[in-house]
Design a protein around this motif. Structure first.
Motif, PDB file in Angstrom:
ATOM      1  N   HIS A  29       0.845  -1.186   0.000  1.00 53.42           N
ATOM      2  CA  HIS A  29       0.000   0.000   0.000  1.00 53.42           C
ATOM      3  C   HIS A  29       0.889   1.249   0.000  1.00 53.42           C
ATOM      4  O   HIS A  29       1.892   1.304   0.699  1.00 53.42           O
ATOM      5  CB  HIS A  29      -0.891   0.001   1.246  1.00 53.42           C
ATOM      6  N   PRO A  30       0.547   2.285  -0.788  1.00 48.12           N
ATOM      7  CA  PRO A  30       1.423   3.465  -0.878  1.00 48.12           C
ATOM      8  C   PRO A  30       1.568   4.232   0.437  1.00 48.12           C
ATOM      9  O   PRO A  30       2.508   4.999   0.591  1.00 48.12           O
ATOM     10  CB  PRO A  30       0.754   4.323  -1.954  1.00 48.12           C
ATOM     11  N   TRP A  31       0.656   4.051   1.375  1.00 45.94           N
ATOM     12  CA  TRP A  31       0.761   4.759   2.652  1.00 45.94           C
ATOM     13  C   TRP A  31       1.221   3.848   3.785  1.00 45.94           C
ATOM     14  O   TRP A  31       1.162   4.221   4.950  1.00 45.94           O
ATOM     15  CB  TRP A  31      -0.557   5.401   3.028  1.00 45.94           C
ATOM     16  N   GLN A  32       1.707   2.657   3.443  1.00 48.99           N
ATOM     17  CA  GLN A  32       2.185   1.717   4.461  1.00 48.99           C
ATOM     18  C   GLN A  32       3.280   2.377   5.297  1.00 48.99           C
ATOM     19  O   GLN A  32       4.194   2.980   4.751  1.00 48.99           O
ATOM     20  CB  GLN A  32       2.739   0.461   3.790  1.00 48.99           C
ATOM     21  N   GLY A  33       3.166   2.296   6.604  1.00 44.39           N
ATOM     22  CA  GLY A  33       4.179   2.839   7.492  1.00 44.39           C
ATOM     23  C   GLY A  33       3.995   4.310   7.839  1.00 44.39           C
ATOM     24  O   GLY A  33       4.739   4.853   8.634  1.00 44.39           O
ATOM     25  N   ARG A  34       2.999   4.979   7.254  1.00 47.14           N
ATOM     26  CA  ARG A  34       2.756   6.386   7.589  1.00 47.14           C
ATOM     27  C   ARG A  34       1.952   6.494   8.869  1.00 47.14           C
ATOM     28  O   ARG A  34       1.125   5.645   9.177  1.00 47.14           O
ATOM     29  CB  ARG A  34       1.977   7.080   6.470  1.00 47.14           C
ATOM     30  N   MET A  35       2.203   7.563   9.605  1.00 47.47           N
ATOM     31  CA  MET A  35       1.456   7.837  10.837  1.00 47.47           C
ATOM     32  C   MET A  35       0.482   8.967  10.565  1.00 47.47           C
ATOM     33  O   MET A  35       0.791   9.894   9.809  1.00 47.47           O
ATOM     34  CB  MET A  35       2.415   8.259  11.960  1.00 47.47           C
ATOM     35  N   PHE A  36      -0.680   8.904  11.169  1.00 50.81           N
ATOM     36  CA  PHE A  36      -1.693   9.938  11.032  1.00 50.81           C
ATOM     37  C   PHE A  36      -2.052  10.447  12.419  1.00 50.81           C
ATOM     38  O   PHE A  36      -2.288   9.668  13.330  1.00 50.81           O
ATOM     39  CB  PHE A  36      -2.936   9.375  10.335  1.00 50.81           C
ATOM     40  N   ARG A  58      -1.173  12.433  19.473  1.00 49.47           N
ATOM     41  CA  ARG A  58      -1.897  11.167  19.489  1.00 49.47           C
ATOM     42  C   ARG A  58      -2.015  10.616  18.065  1.00 49.47           C
ATOM     43  O   ARG A  58      -2.504  11.291  17.174  1.00 49.47           O
ATOM     44  CB  ARG A  58      -3.296  11.371  20.080  1.00 49.47           C
ATOM     45  N   ALA A  59      -1.559   9.401  17.864  1.00 50.03           N
ATOM     46  CA  ALA A  59      -1.652   8.759  16.553  1.00 50.03           C
ATOM     47  C   ALA A  59      -3.008   8.080  16.412  1.00 50.03           C
ATOM     48  O   ALA A  59      -3.537   7.510  17.367  1.00 50.03           O
ATOM     49  CB  ALA A  59      -0.552   7.733  16.385  1.00 50.03           C
ATOM     50  N   LEU A  60      -3.573   8.174  15.218  1.00 53.87           N
ATOM     51  CA  LEU A  60      -4.856   7.541  14.950  1.00 53.87           C
ATOM     52  C   LEU A  60      -4.659   6.107  14.502  1.00 53.87           C
ATOM     53  O   LEU A  60      -3.665   5.779  13.856  1.00 53.87           O
ATOM     54  CB  LEU A  60      -5.589   8.298  13.832  1.00 53.87           C
ATOM     55  N   GLU A  61      -5.616   5.249  14.839  1.00 57.29           N
ATOM     56  CA  GLU A  61      -5.611   3.903  14.295  1.00 57.29           C
ATOM     57  C   GLU A  61      -6.061   4.009  12.855  1.00 57.29           C
ATOM     58  O   GLU A  61      -7.004   4.726  12.538  1.00 57.29           O
ATOM     59  CB  GLU A  61      -6.576   3.001  15.065  1.00 57.29           C
ATOM     60  N   VAL A  62      -5.388   3.323  11.956  1.00 58.32           N
ATOM     61  CA  VAL A  62      -5.686   3.426  10.535  1.00 58.32           C
ATOM     62  C   VAL A  62      -5.835   2.037   9.934  1.00 58.32           C
ATOM     63  O   VAL A  62      -5.057   1.144  10.244  1.00 58.32           O
ATOM     64  CB  VAL A  62      -4.550   4.178   9.797  1.00 58.32           C
ATOM     65  N   VAL A  63      -6.849   1.878   9.091  1.00 60.41           N
ATOM     66  CA  VAL A  63      -7.015   0.656   8.319  1.00 60.41           C
ATOM     67  C   VAL A  63      -6.809   1.044   6.858  1.00 60.41           C
ATOM     68  O   VAL A  63      -7.585   1.807   6.298  1.00 60.41           O
ATOM     69  CB  VAL A  63      -8.416   0.044   8.514  1.00 60.41           C
ATOM     70  N   LEU A  64      -5.722   0.569   6.254  1.00 64.16           N
ATOM     71  CA  LEU A  64      -5.423   0.894   4.870  1.00 64.16           C
ATOM     72  C   LEU A  64      -6.216  -0.018   3.944  1.00 64.16           C
ATOM     73  O   LEU A  64      -6.295  -1.220   4.168  1.00 64.16           O
ATOM     74  CB  LEU A  64      -3.927   0.741   4.612  1.00 64.16           C
ATOM     75  N   VAL A  65      -6.823   0.567   2.935  1.00 59.46           N
ATOM     76  CA  VAL A  65      -7.618  -0.194   1.977  1.00 59.46           C
ATOM     77  C   VAL A  65      -7.164   0.154   0.568  1.00 59.46           C
ATOM     78  O   VAL A  65      -6.555   1.196   0.327  1.00 59.46           O
ATOM     79  CB  VAL A  65      -9.131   0.113   2.121  1.00 59.46           C
ATOM     80  N   GLU A  66      -7.437  -0.706  -0.373  1.00 59.99           N
ATOM     81  CA  GLU A  66      -7.187  -0.437  -1.781  1.00 59.99           C
ATOM     82  C   GLU A  66      -8.511   0.025  -2.375  1.00 59.99           C
ATOM     83  O   GLU A  66      -9.435  -0.761  -2.545  1.00 59.99           O
ATOM     84  CB  GLU A  66      -6.688  -1.694  -2.499  1.00 59.99           C
ATOM     85  N   PHE A  67      -8.625   1.299  -2.686  1.00 61.04           N
ATOM     86  CA  PHE A  67      -9.852   1.851  -3.248  1.00 61.04           C
ATOM     87  C   PHE A  67      -9.887   1.532  -4.730  1.00 61.04           C
ATOM     88  O   PHE A  67      -8.874   1.669  -5.425  1.00 61.04           O
ATOM     89  CB  PHE A  67      -9.904   3.366  -3.014  1.00 61.04           C
TER      90      PHE A  67
END
Length: 74
Positions: free
Chosen positions: A4-11, A19-28
């Protein structure tokens, strides 16, 4: 396609927040046009929320460059 192109990024939860958000990466599998403000912080993130504008049925996912591929960073 690789990972995924955003793998390893923090939000973060917001401007100045540690505070870091929990993220679920998806392929749109579609293209969504968004409206953004031009204001960015020192890390290049938009300072204001990104707003969905419309789904682009006339554009295929393969026609849209990934962040940074076209010389811009998102």
């Amino acid at each position: 396609m690789g990972g995924h192109p955003w793998q390893g990024r923090m939000f973060s939860a917001g401007r100045g927040s540690q505070r870091a958000l929990e993220v679920v990466l998806v392929e749109f599998e579609g293209v969504l046009e968004v409206a953004v403000d031009v204001a960015r912080d020192s890390a290049g993130r938009w300072r204001h929320p990104v707003r969905p504008h419309r789904i682009r049925t006339d554009v295929d996912v393969s026609q849209v460059p990934l962040s940074g591929e076209d010389g811009t960073s998102v």
